[in-house]
Scaffold this active site. Sequence first.
Site, short mmCIF file in Angstrom:
data_model
loop_
_atom_site.label_atom_id
_atom_site.label_comp_id
_atom_site.label_asym_id
_atom_site.label_seq_id
_atom_site.Cartn_x
_atom_site.Cartn_y
_atom_site.Cartn_z
CD GLU A 173 59.91 27.29 -14.81
OE1 GLU A 173 60.95 26.67 -15.05
OE2 GLU A 173 59.80 28.51 -14.97
CD GLU A 370 59.55 32.06 -13.09
OE1 GLU A 370 60.40 31.88 -14.00
OE2 GLU A 370 59.49 31.37 -12.06
O1 IFM Z 1 65.46 31.58 -12.99
C1 IFM Z 1 64.50 30.75 -13.54
C2 IFM Z 1 63.39 30.48 -12.53
O2 IFM Z 1 63.88 29.94 -11.35
C3 IFM Z 1 62.38 29.52 -13.11
N1 IFM Z 1 61.93 29.95 -14.39
C4 IFM Z 1 62.92 30.34 -15.37
C5 IFM Z 1 63.87 31.34 -14.77
C6 IFM Z 1 64.93 31.76 -15.83
O3 IFM Z 1 65.63 30.66 -16.26
#
Ligand code: IFM
Length: 461
Positions: A173, A370
Amino acid sequence: MTNWLSRSEEITSRIPKGFIFGAATSSWQIEGSSHLRGRSIWEDFADTPGKILDGAGADPATDHFNRLESDLDLLADLGVDSYRFSVSWPRILPTGEGAVDQKGIDFYDRLIDGLLERNIKPALTLYHWDLPSALQEKGGWASKEIYEHFENYADILASKFADRVFTWATLNEPWVIAFLGNAAGIHAPGIKDPATALEVAYRLMVSSGKALEVLRSNKANNPGVVLNLTTIIADDDKIQDAANHIDNLQNRFWLDLLAGRGIAPEIMDSTSQYTNWDFVEEADLRAAANKIDWLGINYYSPMRVASKPAKGPDHIVGQTPALFPGSPPLHFVPREPQTDMGWEMHAPSLTTTLTRITKDLPGVPLFITENGGAFPDKLVDGVVDDQDRVDYYATHLLAAMDAIDQGVDLRGYYAWSLMDNLEWAEGWTKRFGIVRVSEDDPTRIPKRSFEFLKKVFVERN
Ligand code: IFM
């Protein structure tokens, strides 16, 4: 709410053969044992009063460092094909450069071997936000020197682990790293300077491209990168221009760089009050466009924007105009239902996000690296019956299958997160886990959502 536990076959019947299922975590959020590594920018941030909502710090986190074996057993019980984790840079190189710390290598050796013994494919991320503090002191991701440091770090990891890792991600990210960390200052290193954020965004993608080359030269399997992309919804007619600006910084910037299209003139124009982009170099742009074998997408929620504010609570984690330098006035107006982060739950936006990426970056296989939700779980008689999270997973898995039906080359899906953990600036106040862990009790309690995902993973063809 649908009883998905009894209707999981609606999902399993649509899962293609060979699809990879997994769960994800990151080093700072779970490991603890910070005394056994160098200092990271997240300790510096956490030590600054008021930065982390509940004052939580790196220790004990979930104490994963000391509970590695039993956490690996949990993954095996869940029935995953793969586990996505990140390496803590300061555990390998305490100051980001110099001598390698063998303790750190040994820990990830045990992790990778433990996964392979359980027939689980390791999916390794080089950088999930815990930069060594010593490198931040030298300018961090805003300095050109970071290229060499990141290449060196990638080289060390690849030379140790390339023979055993299934997929490699350079960054997690970069939008969050650049804009939450350097424009809004709500993440480490806590800088509020749009010009720095824009330069960091660029240098991250150049660093990633250069690290991809290093990984390939070490014969690492499947090098890629992970972006958090989403669908921007313009909620009224007057907001389309502002919505385009949000889309440009949230999605287009990253996809254009990967596709070799450089930085769009619209982005340069709309941010010209902050930077003239004179740090951009042709050779760097070529590096940023180095081939990826796959792209990871972290998806949680659409961003819905409007010209007028919505009624009701307006604290939405990670959705604020300060994150989009140069943005015309606008409001974020997530609709109900929302997760505990204030994020709108809208599974069709996962499908549209994936189809759009396929259009803008054709030919690159995708993974959802994710996806998941934070909910106000209750532990009652030793059970967390998190039907809201089960519902979230079921609807988003179906939306992922819809994308495949529409031609998206989606190869896998990782749930965020294996366990409750330190949710960055929100500390322990937001829970994303399918396994319960709390700040004062590291006991692992699989939730109903764990049971549901296990059923899906085990029952698919
Ligand atoms: O916890 C985070 C993760 O570290 C990165 N993506 C989003 C998740 C939720 O906010």
